[in-house]
Motif scaffolding. Structure first.
Motif, PDB file in Angstrom:
ATOM      1  N   ALA A   1       0.816  -1.215   0.000  1.00 59.97           N
ATOM      2  CA  ALA A   1       0.000   0.000   0.000  1.00 59.97           C
ATOM      3  C   ALA A   1       0.848   1.263   0.000  1.00 59.97           C
ATOM      4  CB  ALA A   1      -0.924  -0.016   1.218  1.00 59.97           C
ATOM      5  N   GLY A   2       2.065   1.202   0.530  1.00 56.18           N
ATOM      6  CA  GLY A   2       2.900   2.389   0.581  1.00 56.18           C
ATOM      7  C   GLY A   2       3.913   2.505  -0.527  1.00 56.18           C
ATOM      8  N   LEU A   3       3.958   1.545  -1.454  1.00 56.17           N
ATOM      9  CA  LEU A   3       4.971   1.567  -2.507  1.00 56.17           C
ATOM     10  C   LEU A   3       4.763   2.735  -3.473  1.00 56.17           C
ATOM     11  CD1 LEU A   3       5.449  -2.214  -3.416  1.00 56.17           C
ATOM     12  CD2 LEU A   3       7.044  -0.696  -2.229  1.00 56.17           C
ATOM     13  N   GLU A   4       3.546   2.959  -3.899  1.00 54.97           N
ATOM     14  CA  GLU A   4       3.295   4.025  -4.878  1.00 54.97           C
ATOM     15  C   GLU A   4       3.629   5.393  -4.297  1.00 54.97           C
ATOM     16  OE1 GLU A   4      -0.248   5.547  -7.905  1.00 54.97           O
ATOM     17  OE2 GLU A   4      -0.601   3.911  -6.478  1.00 54.97           O
ATOM     18  N   THR A   5       3.192   5.646  -3.055  1.00 54.66           N
ATOM     19  CA  THR A   5       3.500   6.928  -2.421  1.00 54.66           C
ATOM     20  C   THR A   5       4.999   7.105  -2.236  1.00 54.66           C
ATOM     21  OG1 THR A   5       1.378   6.855  -1.243  1.00 54.66           O
ATOM     22  CG2 THR A   5       3.081   8.346  -0.394  1.00 54.66           C
ATOM     23  N   GLU A   6       5.682   6.054  -1.833  1.00 53.10           N
ATOM     24  CA  GLU A   6       7.126   6.127  -1.638  1.00 53.10           C
ATOM     25  C   GLU A   6       7.842   6.422  -2.958  1.00 53.10           C
ATOM     26  OE1 GLU A   6      10.760   3.348   0.157  1.00 53.10           O
ATOM     27  OE2 GLU A   6       8.790   2.480  -0.290  1.00 53.10           O
ATOM     28  N   ALA A   7       7.413   5.769  -4.029  1.00 50.77           N
ATOM     29  CA  ALA A   7       8.041   6.002  -5.330  1.00 50.77           C
ATOM     30  C   ALA A   7       7.828   7.441  -5.798  1.00 50.77           C
ATOM     31  CB  ALA A   7       7.494   5.009  -6.352  1.00 50.77           C
ATOM     32  N   GLU A   8       6.644   7.976  -5.613  1.00 50.49           N
ATOM     33  CA  GLU A   8       6.371   9.357  -6.036  1.00 50.49           C
ATOM     34  C   GLU A   8       7.177  10.357  -5.222  1.00 50.49           C
ATOM     35  OE1 GLU A   8       2.193   9.817  -5.717  1.00 50.49           O
ATOM     36  OE2 GLU A   8       1.733   8.644  -7.535  1.00 50.49           O
ATOM     37  N   GLU A   9       7.337  10.103  -3.941  1.00 51.25           N
ATOM     38  CA  GLU A   9       8.137  11.012  -3.113  1.00 51.25           C
ATOM     39  C   GLU A   9       9.600  11.025  -3.540  1.00 51.25           C
ATOM     40  OE1 GLU A   9       7.541   9.703   0.844  1.00 51.25           O
ATOM     41  OE2 GLU A   9       5.537  10.624   1.049  1.00 51.25           O
ATOM     42  N   LEU A  10      10.093   9.925  -4.069  1.00 47.32           N
ATOM     43  CA  LEU A  10      11.479   9.852  -4.534  1.00 47.32           C
ATOM     44  C   LEU A  10      11.640  10.356  -5.962  1.00 47.32           C
ATOM     45  CD1 LEU A  10      12.444   6.349  -3.101  1.00 47.32           C
ATOM     46  CD2 LEU A  10      13.177   8.577  -2.237  1.00 47.32           C
ATOM     47  N   GLY A  11      10.537  10.701  -6.609  1.00 50.61           N
ATOM     48  CA  GLY A  11      10.608  11.161  -7.992  1.00 50.61           C
ATOM     49  C   GLY A  11      10.486  10.039  -8.995  1.00 50.61           C
ATOM     50  N   GLY A  12       9.994   8.888  -8.574  1.00 52.93           N
ATOM     51  CA  GLY A  12       9.829   7.751  -9.478  1.00 52.93           C
ATOM     52  C   GLY A  12       8.363   7.395  -9.640  1.00 52.93           C
ATOM     53  N   GLN A  13       8.130   6.151 -10.057  1.00 53.61           N
ATOM     54  CA  GLN A  13       6.763   5.714 -10.284  1.00 53.61           C
ATOM     55  C   GLN A  13       6.705   4.188 -10.264  1.00 53.61           C
ATOM     56  OE1 GLN A  13       5.320   6.464 -14.270  1.00 53.61           O
ATOM     57  NE2 GLN A  13       7.371   6.287 -15.158  1.00 53.61           N
ATOM     58  N   VAL A  14       5.472   3.669 -10.125  1.00 55.18           N
ATOM     59  CA  VAL A  14       5.217   2.230 -10.210  1.00 55.18           C
ATOM     60  C   VAL A  14       4.881   1.906 -11.659  1.00 55.18           C
ATOM     61  CG1 VAL A  14       3.762   0.322  -9.445  1.00 55.18           C
ATOM     62  CG2 VAL A  14       4.441   2.098  -7.816  1.00 55.18           C
ATOM     63  N   LEU A  15       5.731   1.139 -12.304  1.00 58.02           N
ATOM     64  CA  LEU A  15       5.513   0.827 -13.714  1.00 58.02           C
ATOM     65  C   LEU A  15       4.433  -0.229 -13.909  1.00 58.02           C
ATOM     66  CD1 LEU A  15       9.189   0.726 -15.050  1.00 58.02           C
ATOM     67  CD2 LEU A  15       7.527   2.583 -15.232  1.00 58.02           C
ATOM     68  N   SER A  16       4.423  -1.249 -13.071  1.00 56.00           N
ATOM     69  CA  SER A  16       3.435  -2.320 -13.209  1.00 56.00           C
ATOM     70  C   SER A  16       3.204  -2.957 -11.851  1.00 56.00           C
ATOM     71  CB  SER A  16       3.898  -3.379 -14.225  1.00 56.00           C
ATOM     72  OG  SER A  16       5.078  -4.033 -13.767  1.00 56.00           O
ATOM     73  N   ASP A  17       2.005  -3.497 -11.691  1.00 55.81           N
ATOM     74  CA  ASP A  17       1.639  -4.151 -10.438  1.00 55.81           C
ATOM     75  C   ASP A  17       0.681  -5.291 -10.785  1.00 55.81           C
ATOM     76  OD1 ASP A  17       1.387  -4.806  -7.815  1.00 55.81           O
ATOM     77  OD2 ASP A  17       0.154  -3.085  -7.262  1.00 55.81           O
ATOM     78  N   GLN A  18       1.126  -6.519 -10.611  1.00 56.92           N
ATOM     79  CA  GLN A  18       0.340  -7.687 -10.998  1.00 56.92           C
ATOM     80  C   GLN A  18       0.061  -8.566  -9.786  1.00 56.92           C
ATOM     81  OE1 GLN A  18       2.514  -9.710 -14.058  1.00 56.92           O
ATOM     82  NE2 GLN A  18       2.443  -8.004 -15.487  1.00 56.92           N
ATOM     83  N   THR A  19      -1.114  -9.191  -9.793  1.00 65.52           N
ATOM     84  CA  THR A  19      -1.520 -10.123  -8.742  1.00 65.52           C
ATOM     85  C   THR A  19      -2.030 -11.399  -9.389  1.00 65.52           C
ATOM     86  OG1 THR A  19      -2.164  -8.297  -7.281  1.00 65.52           O
ATOM     87  CG2 THR A  19      -3.027 -10.484  -6.758  1.00 65.52           C
ATOM     88  N   SER A  20      -1.516 -12.540  -8.940  1.00 63.70           N
ATOM     89  CA  SER A  20      -1.985 -13.836  -9.430  1.00 63.70           C
ATOM     90  C   SER A  20      -2.403 -14.690  -8.242  1.00 63.70           C
ATOM     91  CB  SER A  20      -0.890 -14.543 -10.239  1.00 63.70           C
ATOM     92  OG  SER A  20       0.270 -14.744  -9.446  1.00 63.70           O
ATOM     93  N   VAL A  21      -3.448 -15.486  -8.454  1.00 61.82           N
ATOM     94  CA  VAL A  21      -4.030 -16.313  -7.390  1.00 61.82           C
ATOM     95  C   VAL A  21      -4.138 -17.748  -7.887  1.00 61.82           C
ATOM     96  CG1 VAL A  21      -5.978 -16.597  -5.812  1.00 61.82           C
ATOM     97  CG2 VAL A  21      -5.355 -14.315  -6.611  1.00 61.82           C
ATOM     98  N   GLU A  22      -3.777 -18.685  -7.014  1.00 66.31           N
ATOM     99  CA  GLU A  22      -3.904 -20.110  -7.320  1.00 66.31           C
ATOM    100  C   GLU A  22      -4.737 -20.776  -6.227  1.00 66.31           C
ATOM    101  OE1 GLU A  22      -1.144 -24.075  -8.241  1.00 66.31           O
ATOM    102  OE2 GLU A  22      -0.232 -22.165  -7.667  1.00 66.31           O
ATOM    103  N   ASP A  23      -5.773 -21.491  -6.643  1.00 68.00           N
ATOM    104  CA  ASP A  23      -6.651 -22.185  -5.698  1.00 68.00           C
ATOM    105  C   ASP A  23      -6.045 -23.548  -5.360  1.00 68.00           C
ATOM    106  OD1 ASP A  23      -8.652 -23.247  -4.193  1.00 68.00           O
ATOM    107  OD2 ASP A  23     -10.273 -22.823  -5.613  1.00 68.00           O
TER     108      ASP A  23
END
Length: 312
Positions: A148-170
Motif C-alpha cells: 500500500a505504501g509503494l506508490e507513495t514512496e516512489a512518487e516522493e522519490l521522484g519515481g513511479q510504479v511501472l506495473s503491479d500484478q496479482t496472481s491467485v492459485e486455488d
C-alpha cells in the motif's frame, strides 16, 4: 495370526487407495490368499466434508508433529488461495540502491515469522543505470500493508510504479486430497506397527511386515512434506519487486564516443607521424641511387632532342 495379518493388509491396501499410491503389497502366497478370502468389501470413499475433517488432525512423522489442513470449517467458508504479487518500480538512479536496502531491512525487522527475504540482488550499483531485484515471502497482512505504501514512496522519490500484478492459485483441492492421503497412510502405518508389536508369527512374515511399514512411512513423510509446503503457500504470500533506474533524456553515455575520439586523437596523430618517418627512412637509400640515374636519363634525352633539331 495369518487370518489377522490378511485382514490388516487388506484394510491397509484400501486405506492406501485413498492416498497418493497404494503401498506395495506384502509378498508371500499366504498373505495374498488370506487377503482374498477374508477381506471385506472396500468402504465407499468418505464425502468431501469427512475428508476435510480428517485432515484437521495432527499426525506424527518421524517423531515430529506435522500440521495438516485446517479442516472442514475453513474449507467450507472459502477456498484456500495462494497469492503472488509482482511489482516493477522506476526510481532515480541515486535513490535506487538505498530504497532496495530499506525494503530488505523492513522485511528483516518484521522478523522471520512474519517476513523472509528469499532473494535480494543489486546490479551495476555504481553505474548510470543500476537495477535491483527483491523477492519476499511474508504474512498476507504484512504484504498488503507494505504494498500500500509503494506508490507513495516512489512518487516522493521522484519515481513511479511501472506495473503491479496479482496472481491467485486455488489450492483447496490439492490440500484436502493431500491431507486425506496423509490420514490414510497414518492409519495404515499405525495398524502395521500394532501388528508388528504382537511378535507372533514366522520370521519371514515379520520381515515382510517391516518392509511394508518402511514403505508406508516413506510415503507418509513425502506426503506430509508436500502438505506442509502447500499450507505455507496459503498462509504466506510471495512478493517480487523489480527496481530499475529512471531513463534520462540525454544520458552521459550518449557523448562517450566523442570523448573517446578526442582522447585518442593524439595517439592517432603520433602513430601517423611515426609511420611517415619509417617510410622516409626506408625510401631514403633508394632516393640516393634513383635521383642521379633519373637526372642522367633526363639530361641525355634532352641532348638527343637538340641534336635532332640541329640536323633538321
Amino acid at each position: 495370526m495369518l487370518r489377522e495379518t490378511g485382514l490388516l493388509l487388506a484394510a491397509g491396501l484400501v486405506l492406501a487407495g485413498c492416498g497418493e499410491e497404494a503401498s506395495r503389497p506384502v509378498s508371500g502366497g499366504v498373505y495374498e490368499e488370506y487377503a482374498m478370502m477374508e477381506a471385506e468389501p472396500a468402504p465407499a470413499p468418505p464425502p468431501p466434508a469427512a475428508r476435510m475433517q480428517a485432515s484437521n488432525d495432527a499426525v506424527s512423522v518421524s517423531g515430529s508433529r506435522v500440521q495438516n489442513a485446517e479442516g472442514a470449517a475453513e474449507a467450507a467458508e472459502g477456498p484456500l488461495l495462494a497469492y503472488t504479487y509482482q511489482t516493477s518500480l522506476e526510481l532515480p538512479a541515486d535513490a535506487l540502491g538505498s530504497t532496495h536496502e530499506a525494503h530488505v531491512q523492513a522485511c528483516q525487522n518484521a522478523g522471520p515469522a512474519t517476513c523472509q527475504v528469499i532473494r535480494a540482488q543489486v546490479s551495476n550499483a555504481d553505474g548510470p543505470r543500476p537495477s535491483a531485484y527483491l523477492q519476499l515471502r511474508a504474512a498476507p497482512d504484512w504484504i498488503v500493508s507494505f504494498r500500500a505504501g509503494l506508490e507513495t514512496e516512489a512518487e516522493e522519490l521522484g519515481g513511479q510504479v511501472l506495473s503491479d500484478q496479482t496472481s491467485v492459485e486455488d489450492l483447496t483441492t490439492r490440500i484436502v486430497d493431500t491431507a486425506a492421503r496423509v490420514q490414510a497412510q497414518t492409519t495404515l502405518r499405525d495398524r502395521l506397527q500394532q501388528l508388528l508389536e504382537t511378535r507372533d508369527g514366522d520370521l519371514s512374515d515379520l520381515l515382510a511386515v517391516e518392509r511394508e511399514l518402511a514403505n508406508v512411512q516413506a510415503n507418509l513423510d513425502a506426503q506430509a512434506s508436500v502438505l506442509a509446503a502447500l499450507r505455507q503457500r496459503v498462509n504466506t504470500s510471495m512478493l517480487t519487486l523489480n527496481y530499475q533506474a529512471e531513463r534520462q533524456v540525454v544520458e552521459p553515455q550518449t557523448f562517450n564516443p566523442i570523448g573517446r575520439a578526442f582522447k585518442e586523437m593524439g595517439d592517432v596523430f603520433a602513430e601517423s607521424v611515426a609511420s611517415l618517418i619509417l617510410f622516409l627512412a626506408g625510401a631514403l637509400p633508394w632516393l640516393v641511387i634513383a635521383v642521379p640515374v633519373i637526372s642522367g636519363v633526363i639530361i641525355g634525352f634532352r641532348r638527343l632532342l637538340r641534336r635532332r633539331k640541329a640536323k633538321t
